[in-house]
Design a protein around this motif. Sequence first.
Motif, PDB file in Angstrom:
ATOM      1  N   ARG A 179       0.842  -1.201   0.000  1.00 16.04           N
ATOM      2  CA  ARG A 179       0.000   0.000   0.000  1.00 16.04           C
ATOM      3  C   ARG A 179       0.874   1.246   0.000  1.00 16.04           C
ATOM      4  N   VAL A 180       0.577   2.165  -0.893  1.00 20.02           N
ATOM      5  CA  VAL A 180       1.407   3.358  -1.069  1.00 20.02           C
ATOM      6  C   VAL A 180       1.381   4.250   0.164  1.00 20.02           C
ATOM      7  N   ASP A 234       1.103   3.679   3.452  1.00 24.24           N
ATOM      8  CA  ASP A 234       1.819   3.323   4.691  1.00 24.24           C
ATOM      9  C   ASP A 234       2.815   2.180   4.508  1.00 24.24           C
ATOM     10  N   SER A 235       3.016   1.730   3.275  1.00 20.40           N
ATOM     11  CA  SER A 235       3.949   0.645   2.933  1.00 20.40           C
ATOM     12  C   SER A 235       3.561  -0.714   3.521  1.00 20.40           C
ATOM     13  N   ALA A 236       2.337  -0.846   4.029  1.00 21.91           N
ATOM     14  CA  ALA A 236       1.873  -2.143   4.521  1.00 21.91           C
ATOM     15  C   ALA A 236       1.866  -3.148   3.380  1.00 21.91           C
ATOM     16  N   VAL A 237       2.215  -4.402   3.690  1.00 27.23           N
ATOM     17  CA  VAL A 237       2.309  -5.453   2.685  1.00 27.23           C
ATOM     18  C   VAL A 237       1.235  -6.507   2.939  1.00 27.23           C
ATOM     19  N   PHE A 238       0.573  -6.926   1.870  1.00 23.24           N
ATOM     20  CA  PHE A 238      -0.506  -7.908   1.947  1.00 23.24           C
ATOM     21  C   PHE A 238      -0.256  -9.027   0.939  1.00 23.24           C
ATOM     22  N   ALA A 239      -0.715 -10.225   1.291  1.00 27.15           N
ATOM     23  CA  ALA A 239      -0.748 -11.351   0.364  1.00 27.15           C
ATOM     24  C   ALA A 239      -2.199 -11.659   0.043  1.00 27.15           C
ATOM     25  N   ILE A 240      -2.535 -11.668  -1.252  1.00 30.63           N
ATOM     26  CA  ILE A 240      -3.866 -12.050  -1.710  1.00 30.63           C
ATOM     27  C   ILE A 240      -3.736 -13.443  -2.308  1.00 30.63           C
ATOM     28  N   VAL A 241      -4.513 -14.394  -1.768  1.00 32.92           N
ATOM     29  CA  VAL A 241      -4.334 -15.806  -2.103  1.00 32.92           C
ATOM     30  C   VAL A 241      -5.610 -16.364  -2.721  1.00 32.92           C
ATOM     31  N   GLY A 242      -5.449 -17.095  -3.818  1.00 38.59           N
ATOM     32  CA  GLY A 242      -6.561 -17.803  -4.444  1.00 38.59           C
ATOM     33  C   GLY A 242      -6.409 -19.298  -4.238  1.00 38.59           C
ATOM     34  N   ARG A 243      -7.442 -20.050  -4.597  1.00 35.58           N
ATOM     35  CA  ARG A 243      -7.424 -21.495  -4.383  1.00 35.58           C
ATOM     36  C   ARG A 243      -7.945 -22.248  -5.598  1.00 35.58           C
ATOM     37  N   LYS A 244      -7.831 -23.564  -5.559  1.00 36.24           N
ATOM     38  CA  LYS A 244      -8.239 -24.393  -6.690  1.00 36.24           C
ATOM     39  C   LYS A 244      -9.724 -24.208  -6.997  1.00 36.24           C
ATOM     40  N   THR A 245     -10.540 -24.146  -5.969  1.00 37.90           N
ATOM     41  CA  THR A 245     -11.950 -23.837  -6.126  1.00 37.90           C
ATOM     42  C   THR A 245     -12.454 -23.265  -4.810  1.00 37.90           C
ATOM     43  N   GLY A 246     -13.596 -22.616  -4.883  1.00 40.22           N
ATOM     44  CA  GLY A 246     -14.128 -21.998  -3.677  1.00 40.22           C
ATOM     45  C   GLY A 246     -15.440 -21.298  -3.961  1.00 40.22           C
ATOM     46  N   GLU A 306       0.771   1.073  -7.498  1.00 39.96           N
ATOM     47  CA  GLU A 306       0.608   2.520  -7.629  1.00 39.96           C
ATOM     48  C   GLU A 306      -0.858   2.919  -7.793  1.00 39.96           C
ATOM     49  N   LEU A 307      -1.588   2.185  -8.616  1.00 40.18           N
ATOM     50  CA  LEU A 307      -2.991   2.510  -8.845  1.00 40.18           C
ATOM     51  C   LEU A 307      -3.911   1.814  -7.845  1.00 40.18           C
ATOM     52  N   GLY A 308      -3.407   0.795  -7.154  1.00 36.03           N
ATOM     53  CA  GLY A 308      -4.168   0.161  -6.088  1.00 36.03           C
ATOM     54  C   GLY A 308      -5.213  -0.836  -6.537  1.00 36.03           C
ATOM     55  N   TYR A 309      -4.935  -1.572  -7.629  1.00 41.33           N
ATOM     56  CA  TYR A 309      -5.928  -2.513  -8.155  1.00 41.33           C
ATOM     57  C   TYR A 309      -5.385  -3.942  -8.192  1.00 41.33           C
ATOM     58  N   LEU A 310      -6.306  -4.882  -8.024  1.00 39.15           N
ATOM     59  CA  LEU A 310      -6.033  -6.306  -8.173  1.00 39.15           C
ATOM     60  C   LEU A 310      -6.741  -6.816  -9.419  1.00 39.15           C
ATOM     61  N   LYS A 347     -11.562  -7.211 -11.737  1.00 40.06           N
ATOM     62  CA  LYS A 347     -10.773  -6.127 -11.158  1.00 40.06           C
ATOM     63  C   LYS A 347     -11.393  -5.660  -9.847  1.00 40.06           C
ATOM     64  N   TYR A 348     -10.544  -5.490  -8.820  1.00 36.02           N
ATOM     65  CA  TYR A 348     -10.978  -5.047  -7.488  1.00 36.02           C
ATOM     66  C   TYR A 348      -9.984  -4.036  -6.937  1.00 36.02           C
ATOM     67  N   PHE A 349     -10.386  -3.339  -5.870  1.00 34.25           N
ATOM     68  CA  PHE A 349      -9.425  -2.580  -5.085  1.00 34.25           C
ATOM     69  C   PHE A 349      -8.513  -3.564  -4.363  1.00 34.25           C
ATOM     70  N   ALA A 350      -7.209  -3.279  -4.370  1.00 28.84           N
ATOM     71  CA  ALA A 350      -6.269  -4.120  -3.625  1.00 28.84           C
ATOM     72  C   ALA A 350      -6.272  -3.787  -2.140  1.00 28.84           C
ATOM     73  N   ASP A 351      -6.630  -2.553  -1.810  1.00 25.45           N
ATOM     74  CA  ASP A 351      -6.662  -2.113  -0.416  1.00 25.45           C
ATOM     75  C   ASP A 351      -7.922  -2.663   0.259  1.00 25.45           C
ATOM     76  N   PRO A 352      -7.782  -3.482   1.306  1.00 25.72           N
ATOM     77  CA  PRO A 352      -8.974  -4.054   1.954  1.00 25.72           C
ATOM     78  C   PRO A 352      -9.878  -3.005   2.580  1.00 25.72           C
ATOM     79  N   ASP A 353      -9.338  -1.830   2.879  1.00 25.17           N
ATOM     80  CA  ASP A 353     -10.140  -0.766   3.488  1.00 25.17           C
ATOM     81  C   ASP A 353     -11.087  -0.100   2.486  1.00 25.17           C
ATOM     82  N   LYS A 354     -10.922  -0.389   1.190  1.00 27.66           N
ATOM     83  CA  LYS A 354     -11.761   0.246   0.172  1.00 27.66           C
ATOM     84  C   LYS A 354     -12.930  -0.623  -0.274  1.00 27.66           C
ATOM     85  N   GLY A 355     -13.098  -1.772   0.350  1.00 29.16           N
ATOM     86  CA  GLY A 355     -14.272  -2.590   0.069  1.00 29.16           C
ATOM     87  C   GLY A 355     -14.065  -3.629  -1.012  1.00 29.16           C
TER      88      GLY A 355
END
Length: 357
Positions: free
Chosen positions: A160-161, A163-175, A219-223, A234-242
């Motif tokens: 995150r630009v 505060d430099s916090a780092v996140f891992a976004i993880v997907g799975r085989k199915t869900g 930089e743009l904050g998208y996943l 496409k989603y917001f990468a920042d969890p605080d943005k919903g």
Amino acid sequence: MMNQNRKILFYTSVLLLSGIMVSCDQRPRVAEQAIKPKIITELALHDTDDPAIWVNESDPNNSLIIGTDKDEDGALMVYNLDGKIIEEKCVRGIKRPNNVDIRKIKMGDSILSIAVTTERLTNKIRIFSLPDMKAIDNGGIEVFVGETERDPMGIALYQRVTDSAVFAIVGRKTGPTGKYLWQYRLEDDGNGGIKATKVREFGQYSGKKEIEALAVDDELGYLYCSDEQFGVRKYFADPDKGNEELAVFATNGFAGDHEGISIYKTDSISGYILVSDQQANKFHIYLREGTIANPHEHKEIKVIDVSAVESDGSEVTHVSLGDTFPKGLFVVMSTDKTFHLYDWNDVIGEKLKVVAK
């Protein structure tokens, strides 16, 4: 075997209807006009899947390619820019690593580069320091705890630009749709390792196949997520943005699976999104910045043929990596247990000039 035969027949039919030549082993042939890699890496042992690029800021010529070798006795492979395996840096014995990504994280008073991979058969993510490739995860961090459908596959890191916090976004085989993806904040555990705290569950799912390829634009904050045989979400990468889904694109023109996603940056807001059309040996290229009227309208501007076969994962950097890759490097997995290293100039072409409208 029956399911495999049906799958082969399905893809063969799709490719033939699309005008794509198919070889006798049912894989699409590499097109005559396909761009050629500058380097092809040495062979891995099992099944290459996804690459990441570690840029050596003090000496870009000594940057590294980190790639997964997918097997029960799998590995994180490490290559130099000549495609040679650096055996002393490879991490072997990882139980079916799928995808890998790289970011920097604050550890005490220092900033450390890390490579994070999914370890599918143990339902964990594994974390290693760079460039030494030492484990700093206390044996791995479990993900999708409490779920019946776990099997982690895709992973993308986000810094995150603000505060430099780092996140891992993880997907799975199915869900389940609505929470196919889980996001974790990664932090220093105070003992030389990294801990993870779950911060959200999100992500729609078509149910057609799986969502493996993930990529984040810090930089743009998208996943961006490849929902195979459906499109790119496409989603917001920042969890605080919903958890709102901002766009779905790349829904047409693919022969089969939507796979590896990579983002080339021409500046802080502009550039290209590359998406693998796996069964066609192609990549579709979209405008990173969208349009002036709608930043979530990603227009397709070019389709390229590559020499890599059925590419699953890819990565790109705009950083100059010496004379061989002066405008950046595009790394593409190929099913022959290698990674292909392309000069960015060959990918985008000298004549392509794009203006968002």
